[in-house]
Write a protein that holds these residues in place. Structure first.
Motif, PDB file in Angstrom:
ATOM      1  N   GLY A 195      37.331  35.528  31.711  1.00 21.46           N
ATOM      2  CA  GLY A 195      36.273  35.821  31.066  1.00 21.46           C
ATOM      3  C   GLY A 195      35.243  34.782  30.960  1.00 21.46           C
ATOM      4  N   ALA A 196      35.122  33.663  32.044  1.00 19.99           N
ATOM      5  CA  ALA A 196      34.362  32.764  31.804  1.00 19.99           C
ATOM      6  C   ALA A 196      33.367  32.669  32.818  1.00 19.99           C
ATOM      7  CB  ALA A 196      34.844  31.302  31.983  1.00 19.99           C
ATOM      8  N   GLY A 197      33.551  33.866  33.763  1.00 19.62           N
ATOM      9  CA  GLY A 197      32.501  33.877  34.827  1.00 19.62           C
ATOM     10  C   GLY A 197      31.093  35.205  34.583  1.00 19.62           C
ATOM     11  N   GLU A 198      30.224  34.836  34.765  1.00 19.85           N
ATOM     12  CA  GLU A 198      29.096  35.953  34.393  1.00 19.85           C
ATOM     13  C   GLU A 198      27.844  35.460  35.244  1.00 19.85           C
ATOM     14  OE1 GLU A 198      26.462  37.162  30.515  1.00 19.85           O
ATOM     15  OE2 GLU A 198      28.872  37.134  30.314  1.00 19.85           O
ATOM     16  N   GLY A 199      27.254  36.400  35.751  1.00 18.32           N
ATOM     17  CA  GLY A 199      26.021  36.232  36.582  1.00 18.32           C
ATOM     18  C   GLY A 199      26.015  34.972  37.435  1.00 18.32           C
ATOM     19  N   GLY A 200      27.036  34.872  38.190  1.00 15.61           N
ATOM     20  CA  GLY A 200      27.142  33.867  39.201  1.00 15.61           C
ATOM     21  C   GLY A 200      27.496  32.292  38.607  1.00 15.61           C
ATOM     22  N   LYS A 201      27.670  32.260  37.406  1.00 18.67           N
ATOM     23  CA  LYS A 201      27.776  30.974  36.800  1.00 18.67           C
ATOM     24  C   LYS A 201      29.100  30.908  36.089  1.00 18.67           C
ATOM     25  CE  LYS A 201      22.795  30.247  36.082  1.00 18.67           C
ATOM     26  NZ  LYS A 201      21.833  30.183  34.954  1.00 18.67           N
ATOM     27  N   THR A 202      29.694  29.777  35.786  1.00 19.72           N
ATOM     28  CA  THR A 202      30.655  29.502  35.043  1.00 19.72           C
ATOM     29  C   THR A 202      30.353  28.958  33.626  1.00 19.72           C
ATOM     30  OG1 THR A 202      31.748  28.565  37.048  1.00 19.72           O
ATOM     31  CG2 THR A 202      33.021  28.022  34.823  1.00 19.72           C
ATOM     32  N   LYS A 203      30.890  29.546  32.710  1.00 21.65           N
ATOM     33  CA  LYS A 203      30.798  29.308  31.068  1.00 21.65           C
ATOM     34  C   LYS A 203      32.072  28.118  30.888  1.00 21.65           C
ATOM     35  CE  LYS A 203      29.552  33.832  29.549  1.00 21.65           C
ATOM     36  NZ  LYS A 203      30.052  34.985  28.699  1.00 21.65           N
ATOM     37  N   ARG A 204      31.169  27.048  30.103  1.00 22.10           N
ATOM     38  CA  ARG A 204      32.104  25.830  29.763  1.00 22.10           C
ATOM     39  C   ARG A 204      33.179  26.405  28.725  1.00 22.10           C
ATOM     40  NH1 ARG A 204      30.458  21.086  30.614  1.00 22.10           N
ATOM     41  NH2 ARG A 204      28.222  21.905  30.445  1.00 22.10           N
ATOM     42  N   SER A 205      34.363  26.159  29.072  1.00 25.01           N
ATOM     43  CA  SER A 205      35.430  26.465  27.916  1.00 25.01           C
ATOM     44  C   SER A 205      36.761  26.053  28.452  1.00 25.01           C
ATOM     45  CB  SER A 205      35.488  28.308  28.392  1.00 25.01           C
ATOM     46  OG  SER A 205      35.647  28.364  29.750  1.00 25.01           O
ATOM     47  N   HIS A 206      37.806  26.144  27.886  1.00 24.83           N
ATOM     48  CA  HIS A 206      39.184  25.853  27.863  1.00 24.83           C
ATOM     49  C   HIS A 206      40.227  26.860  27.455  1.00 24.83           C
ATOM     50  CE1 HIS A 206      39.047  23.833  23.938  1.00 24.83           C
ATOM     51  NE2 HIS A 206      40.286  24.230  23.744  1.00 24.83           N
ATOM     52  N   PHE A 207      41.443  26.863  28.290  1.00 28.04           N
ATOM     53  CA  PHE A 207      42.329  27.726  28.107  1.00 28.04           C
ATOM     54  C   PHE A 207      43.696  27.049  28.020  1.00 28.04           C
ATOM     55  CE2 PHE A 207      38.720  29.659  29.734  1.00 28.04           C
ATOM     56  CZ  PHE A 207      38.481  31.094  29.102  1.00 28.04           C
ATOM     57  N   ILE A 208      44.615  27.435  27.121  1.00 28.24           N
ATOM     58  CA  ILE A 208      45.828  26.682  26.918  1.00 28.24           C
ATOM     59  C   ILE A 208      46.771  27.792  27.085  1.00 28.24           C
ATOM     60  CG2 ILE A 208      47.181  25.403  25.412  1.00 28.24           C
ATOM     61  CD1 ILE A 208      44.831  24.501  24.020  1.00 28.24           C
ATOM     62  N   PHE A 209      47.672  27.429  28.200  1.00 34.42           N
ATOM     63  CA  PHE A 209      48.944  28.372  28.489  1.00 34.42           C
ATOM     64  C   PHE A 209      50.110  27.552  27.968  1.00 34.42           C
ATOM     65  CE2 PHE A 209      45.622  30.065  31.005  1.00 34.42           C
ATOM     66  CZ  PHE A 209      45.966  31.327  31.280  1.00 34.42           C
ATOM     67  N   GLU A 210      51.140  28.144  27.328  1.00 32.61           N
ATOM     68  CA  GLU A 210      52.375  27.521  27.010  1.00 32.61           C
ATOM     69  C   GLU A 210      53.381  27.613  28.155  1.00 32.61           C
ATOM     70  OE1 GLU A 210      54.119  29.737  23.780  1.00 32.61           O
ATOM     71  OE2 GLU A 210      54.748  31.423  24.990  1.00 32.61           O
ATOM     72  N   GLU A 211      54.234  26.954  28.242  1.00 33.25           N
ATOM     73  CA  GLU A 211      55.407  26.692  29.046  1.00 33.25           C
ATOM     74  C   GLU A 211      55.783  28.334  29.465  1.00 33.25           C
ATOM     75  OE1 GLU A 211      59.790  25.045  30.087  1.00 33.25           O
ATOM     76  OE2 GLU A 211      58.476  24.028  28.425  1.00 33.25           O
ATOM     77  N   GLY A 212      55.950  28.817  30.514  1.00 32.01           N
ATOM     78  CA  GLY A 212      56.201  29.989  31.006  1.00 32.01           C
ATOM     79  C   GLY A 212      55.198  30.715  31.282  1.00 32.01           C
ATOM     80  N   GLY A 213      53.982  30.281  31.010  1.00 35.55           N
ATOM     81  CA  GLY A 213      52.598  30.959  31.467  1.00 35.55           C
ATOM     82  C   GLY A 213      51.880  31.696  30.542  1.00 35.55           C
ATOM     83  N   LYS A 214      52.279  31.684  29.264  1.00 37.71           N
ATOM     84  CA  LYS A 214      51.455  32.989  28.623  1.00 37.71           C
ATOM     85  C   LYS A 214      50.423  32.191  27.817  1.00 37.71           C
ATOM     86  CE  LYS A 214      53.196  34.157  24.381  1.00 37.71           C
ATOM     87  NZ  LYS A 214      54.128  34.586  23.281  1.00 37.71           N
ATOM     88  N   LEU A 215      49.182  32.950  27.888  1.00 37.06           N
ATOM     89  CA  LEU A 215      47.681  32.284  27.188  1.00 37.06           C
ATOM     90  C   LEU A 215      48.201  32.264  25.635  1.00 37.06           C
ATOM     91  CD1 LEU A 215      45.014  31.142  27.508  1.00 37.06           C
ATOM     92  CD2 LEU A 215      44.172  33.739  27.523  1.00 37.06           C
ATOM     93  N   VAL A 216      47.885  31.124  25.141  1.00 38.84           N
ATOM     94  CA  VAL A 216      48.151  31.205  23.628  1.00 38.84           C
ATOM     95  C   VAL A 216      46.566  30.771  23.209  1.00 38.84           C
ATOM     96  CG1 VAL A 216      50.467  30.906  23.661  1.00 38.84           C
ATOM     97  CG2 VAL A 216      49.108  28.799  23.929  1.00 38.84           C
ATOM     98  N   GLU A 217      45.806  30.148  23.737  1.00 33.90           N
ATOM     99  CA  GLU A 217      44.624  29.727  22.787  1.00 33.90           C
ATOM    100  C   GLU A 217      43.516  29.620  23.877  1.00 33.90           C
ATOM    101  OE1 GLU A 217      43.453  29.205  20.235  1.00 33.90           O
ATOM    102  OE2 GLU A 217      42.261  27.414  19.937  1.00 33.90           O
ATOM    103  N   LYS A 218      41.990  30.077  23.653  1.00 35.01           N
ATOM    104  CA  LYS A 218      40.963  29.953  24.461  1.00 35.01           C
ATOM    105  C   LYS A 218      39.644  29.503  23.436  1.00 35.01           C
ATOM    106  CE  LYS A 218      39.671  34.910  24.431  1.00 35.01           C
ATOM    107  NZ  LYS A 218      39.756  36.040  25.336  1.00 35.01           N
ATOM    108  N   LYS A 219      39.006  28.795  24.254  1.00 37.22           N
ATOM    109  CA  LYS A 219      37.612  28.336  23.481  1.00 37.22           C
ATOM    110  C   LYS A 219      36.704  28.433  24.524  1.00 37.22           C
ATOM    111  CE  LYS A 219      38.845  26.802  19.294  1.00 37.22           C
ATOM    112  NZ  LYS A 219      38.553  27.610  18.263  1.00 37.22           N
TER     113      LYS A 219
END
Length: 229
Positions: A185-209
């Protein structure tokens, strides 16, 4: 004795000559040709947002084209990659790291948590601030069993130079087609939005900013990691 009459020729001739002279049209001088000044060329400045010479641009374009994956294959992957939201798992997608090595992102969280922080462009002020923030507290993440990865659309060679220049201790992943970046969800109009994403052990997304300020990104990510430790 009567006075002598004036000669009519003597009295009228000067008058006629004067009339002829005054009646003659005045000669017109040719108009001077006005030279138009050549248009002034605008001086390029850093504020124009593009201070690179054509030669530098061409060189960078060749470098990016050589390192970018096959366009058709990338478009197919992008089409198949679904949006990743809270609770979703890391997809199986192969990207290059800063050394040009293949990395399957799905395997990164097999034995530890993973933090991806996304930057618009390597070696720019805001992105360097964010990257150095993660660098300075990197041991705190590893102490809580979390790996850190920088993710951007830059080429591996550009990332490698930046990594060396700023002594970044973590790997950098190159996503030139913004396949994973867009899925997050951080790619728009050929640009990258500054952000971070945290995945727990096992690979599940648990947090995003998204979006997030450069200086806030490392601090907020560490706060979350400590809260779930």
């Amino acid at each position: 004795m009567a006075p002598r009459a004036k000669n009519p020729v003597e009295t009228t001739e000067p008058t006629r000559r004067s009339t002829r002279i005054s009646a003659q049209p005045k000669s017109e001088l040719p108009a001077k040709e006005v030279k138009k000044a050549a248009p002034r060329t605008k001086k390029r400045t850093a504020d124009d947002g593009d201070d690179e010479s054509p030669a530098v641009k061409k060189s960078k374009a060749k470098e990016a084209a050589a390192e970018a994956p096959d366009t058709e294959e990338s478009n197919e992957k992008a089409a198949e990659l679904a949006t990743i939201d809270i609770g979703d798992a890391l997809p199986s997608l192969t990207l290059k790291n800063e050394k040009g090595e293949d990395v399957d992102v799905a395997t990164l969280a097999a034995e530890q948590g993973v933090i991806f922080f996304l930057v618009p462009k390597a070696d720019t002020p805001g992105c360097t601030n964010q990257a150095c923030g993660f660098r300075d507290i990197y041991p705190d993440f590893t102490a809580h069993n979390f790996a850190v990865y920088c993710l951007s659309a830059d080429s591996p060679s550009a990332q490698s130079k930046w990594q060396t220049k700023k002594e970044l201790p973590y790997p950098l992943l190159s996503d030139p087609q913004r396949t994973l970046i867009t899925a997050l969800g951080a790619g728009e109009g050929g640009k990258t939005k500054r952000s971070h994403f945290i995945f727990e052990e096992g690979g599940k997304l648990v947090e995003k900013k998204i979006p997030v300020k450069p200086a806030d990104s490392p601090k907020l990510a560490l706060e979350y990691v400590k809260s779930v430790a």
